[in-house]
Design a protein around this motif. Structure first.
Motif, PDB file in Angstrom:
ATOM      1  N   GLU A 153       0.832  -1.193   0.000  1.00 29.62           N
ATOM      2  CA  GLU A 153       0.000   0.000   0.000  1.00 29.62           C
ATOM      3  C   GLU A 153       0.875   1.255   0.000  1.00 29.62           C
ATOM      4  O   GLU A 153       1.954   1.261   0.597  1.00 29.62           O
ATOM      5  N   LYS A 154       0.415   2.290  -0.683  1.00 30.10           N
ATOM      6  CA  LYS A 154       1.154   3.560  -0.685  1.00 30.10           C
ATOM      7  C   LYS A 154       1.336   4.050   0.746  1.00 30.10           C
ATOM      8  O   LYS A 154       0.413   4.007   1.564  1.00 30.10           O
ATOM      9  N   TRP A 155       2.532   4.530   1.040  1.00 26.85           N
ATOM     10  CA  TRP A 155       2.885   4.973   2.395  1.00 26.85           C
ATOM     11  C   TRP A 155       3.220   6.457   2.334  1.00 26.85           C
ATOM     12  O   TRP A 155       3.960   6.896   1.451  1.00 26.85           O
ATOM     13  N   THR A 156       2.668   7.261   3.257  1.00 24.54           N
ATOM     14  CA  THR A 156       2.857   8.711   3.173  1.00 24.54           C
ATOM     15  C   THR A 156       3.389   9.305   4.469  1.00 24.54           C
ATOM     16  O   THR A 156       3.146   8.790   5.561  1.00 24.54           O
ATOM     17  N   THR A 157       4.112  10.415   4.321  1.00 25.26           N
ATOM     18  CA  THR A 157       4.593  11.167   5.476  1.00 25.26           C
ATOM     19  C   THR A 157       4.812  12.612   5.038  1.00 25.26           C
ATOM     20  O   THR A 157       4.506  12.981   3.901  1.00 25.26           O
ATOM     21  N   GLN A 158       5.335  13.440   5.944  1.00 31.02           N
ATOM     22  CA  GLN A 158       5.599  14.839   5.629  1.00 31.02           C
ATOM     23  C   GLN A 158       6.930  15.256   6.251  1.00 31.02           C
ATOM     24  O   GLN A 158       7.347  14.710   7.273  1.00 31.02           O
ATOM     25  N   LEU A 159       7.587  16.228   5.633  1.00 28.60           N
ATOM     26  CA  LEU A 159       8.870  16.768   6.086  1.00 28.60           C
ATOM     27  C   LEU A 159       8.685  18.234   6.448  1.00 28.60           C
ATOM     28  O   LEU A 159       8.043  18.993   5.713  1.00 28.60           O
ATOM     29  N   TYR A 160       9.299  18.648   7.570  1.00 31.07           N
ATOM     30  CA  TYR A 160       9.130  20.008   8.087  1.00 31.07           C
ATOM     31  C   TYR A 160      10.479  20.721   8.232  1.00 31.07           C
ATOM     32  O   TYR A 160      11.536  20.086   8.231  1.00 31.07           O
ATOM     33  N   VAL A 161      10.410  22.030   8.408  1.00 27.60           N
ATOM     34  CA  VAL A 161      11.607  22.873   8.483  1.00 27.60           C
ATOM     35  C   VAL A 161      12.008  23.073   9.946  1.00 27.60           C
ATOM     36  O   VAL A 161      11.236  23.638  10.738  1.00 27.60           O
ATOM     37  N   LYS A 162      13.199  22.627  10.283  1.00 26.01           N
ATOM     38  CA  LYS A 162      13.697  22.807  11.652  1.00 26.01           C
ATOM     39  C   LYS A 162      13.855  24.288  11.959  1.00 26.01           C
ATOM     40  O   LYS A 162      14.325  25.065  11.138  1.00 26.01           O
ATOM     41  N   GLY A 163      13.445  24.660  13.173  1.00 24.30           N
ATOM     42  CA  GLY A 163      13.580  26.045  13.601  1.00 24.30           C
ATOM     43  C   GLY A 163      12.356  26.902  13.357  1.00 24.30           C
ATOM     44  O   GLY A 163      12.310  28.050  13.831  1.00 24.30           O
ATOM     45  N   ASP A 164      11.360  26.386  12.642  1.00 18.36           N
ATOM     46  CA  ASP A 164      10.150  27.166  12.434  1.00 18.36           C
ATOM     47  C   ASP A 164       9.370  27.200  13.749  1.00 18.36           C
ATOM     48  O   ASP A 164       8.960  26.151  14.265  1.00 18.36           O
ATOM     49  N   PRO A 165       9.147  28.375  14.310  1.00 15.34           N
ATOM     50  CA  PRO A 165       8.503  28.464  15.629  1.00 15.34           C
ATOM     51  C   PRO A 165       7.074  27.941  15.657  1.00 15.34           C
ATOM     52  O   PRO A 165       6.554  27.615  16.733  1.00 15.34           O
ATOM     53  N   ALA A 166       6.430  27.848  14.505  1.00  9.92           N
ATOM     54  CA  ALA A 166       5.042  27.392  14.458  1.00  9.92           C
ATOM     55  C   ALA A 166       4.921  25.865  14.501  1.00  9.92           C
ATOM     56  O   ALA A 166       3.810  25.335  14.637  1.00  9.92           O
ATOM     57  N   ASN A 167       6.046  25.155  14.391  1.00 10.23           N
ATOM     58  CA  ASN A 167       5.990  23.686  14.384  1.00 10.23           C
ATOM     59  C   ASN A 167       5.297  23.142  15.630  1.00 10.23           C
ATOM     60  O   ASN A 167       4.558  22.157  15.566  1.00 10.23           O
ATOM     61  N   GLU A 168       5.561  23.773  16.779  1.00 15.13           N
ATOM     62  CA  GLU A 168       5.024  23.259  18.038  1.00 15.13           C
ATOM     63  C   GLU A 168       3.501  23.305  18.094  1.00 15.13           C
ATOM     64  O   GLU A 168       2.888  22.571  18.862  1.00 15.13           O
ATOM     65  N   LYS A 169       2.902  24.150  17.271  1.00 14.55           N
ATOM     66  CA  LYS A 169       1.445  24.295  17.300  1.00 14.55           C
ATOM     67  C   LYS A 169       0.751  23.578  16.151  1.00 14.55           C
ATOM     68  O   LYS A 169      -0.482  23.515  16.119  1.00 14.55           O
ATOM     69  N   ASP A 170       1.518  23.044  15.217  1.00 16.62           N
ATOM     70  CA  ASP A 170       0.913  22.397  14.050  1.00 16.62           C
ATOM     71  C   ASP A 170       0.211  21.104  14.463  1.00 16.62           C
ATOM     72  O   ASP A 170       0.815  20.235  15.095  1.00 16.62           O
TER      73      ASP A 170
END
Length: 215
Positions: A153-170
Motif C-alpha cells: 500500500e502507498k505509504w505517506t509522510t511529511q517533512l518540516y523545516v527545523k527552527g520554524d517556531p510554528a511547528n510546536e502548534k501544528d
C-alpha cells in the motif's frame, strides 16, 4: 536541457557514493506515517521528474529558495530499499498547490512543477531539486512524501523545516506522539557553502517499519 539532466545524474551519483553499507548501525527511528492530506495533485503535470524548479525545457525557473532534497529509503535494519518510487508534492512560493481545490489558484506559479518522482537506486537513494516549503493558511511549511512499492500500500509522510517556531502548534506534527519520531521529520535546511544563488540542502532518510524479505 542536456546540461540540466547531466547535473541531476551527477548529483545523485555523487551522493550515493557517500552512503556506505554498515555506516549507520545505530538503532534507527522509524519514520512516522502521516496523512496524505487533501492536495495530492488532481491532474499530474506533464513533467513528473525530480526537478521541480524547471518544467520540461523551459528557461524560466520557479520562484523560491532552491533546495536540494536528498536521502535514502531504508528498512528497519538500515538496509537500502531499491526500486521504490518516491513522490513529493508541495505548494509553490505563493502557498498554492497543484490542485483544483487549493486556495489562490489564480496566483499559482506556472513555472513550479509542484510534484515530482524518483526511483530509488542501489543504496536506496533519492534526490529532488525543489524549493524550501512555505506556509499556507492553517499549516506550517512542509513537503509531502509518498513511497510506493510493488505489492504494498502507498505509504505517506511529511517533512518540516527545523527552527520554524510554528511547528510546536501544528496539529499534524502534534499528532506524532513519539518524540524521536517527531524530531525525525523536522530537518534543517542548510545553506550550501559557496552558492551564489543562496541554494539550500536538506537530508531526509525514510525508515520503513519492515524488511525487504517481507515481500
Amino acid at each position: 536541457m542536456n546540461h540540466r539532466r547531466h547535473f541531476m545524474r551527477n548529483f545523485v551519483a555523487g551522493a550515493a557514493g557517500l552512503w556506505i553499507p554498515g555506516a549507520f548501525a545505530e538503532a534507527l527511528t522509524l519514520t512516522p506515517r502521516q496523512t496524505e492530506g487533501p492536495f495530492y495533485p488532481t491532474d499530474l503535470p506533464l513533467d513528473t521528474d525530480n526537478d521541480l524548479i524547471i518544467i520540461n525545457d523551459s528557461t524560466n525557473p520557479s520562484l523560491g529558495e532552491i533546495t536540494h532534497l536528498s536521502g535514502r529509503v531504508l528498512d528497519e535494519n538500515g538496509a537500502p530499499i531499491r526500486n521504490a518510487v518516491v513522490e513529493i508534492w508541495q505548494t509553490d512560493q505563493n502557498g498554492v498547490y497543484l490542485h483544483k481545490g487549493s486556495d489562490g489558484t489564480e496566483k499559482r506559479d506556472g513555472n513550479f512543477q509542484g510534484f515530482g518522482r524518483f526511483l530509488t537506486g542501489s543504496a536506496g537513494e533519492y534526490y529532488f531539486r525543489t524549493i524550501k516549503p512555505v506556509k499556507y493558511p492553517g499549516r506550517v511549511p512542509h513537503i509531502h512524501f509518498a513511497v510506493k512499492m510493488k505489492g504494498r500500500e502507498k505509504w505517506t509522510t511529511q517533512l518540516y523545516v527545523k527552527g520554524d517556531p510554528a511547528n510546536e502548534k501544528d496539529f499534524v506534527i502534534r499528532n506524532i506522539k513519539d518524540a524521536a519520531q517527531r524530531e525525525s521529520v523536522i530537518r534543517e535546511f542548510k545553506p550550501i557553502p559557496g552558492s551564489k544563488a543562496g541554494e539550500l540542502a536538506v537530508t531526509f532518510d525514510i525508515v520503513m517499519g519492515f524488511t525487504p524479505q517481507d515481500g
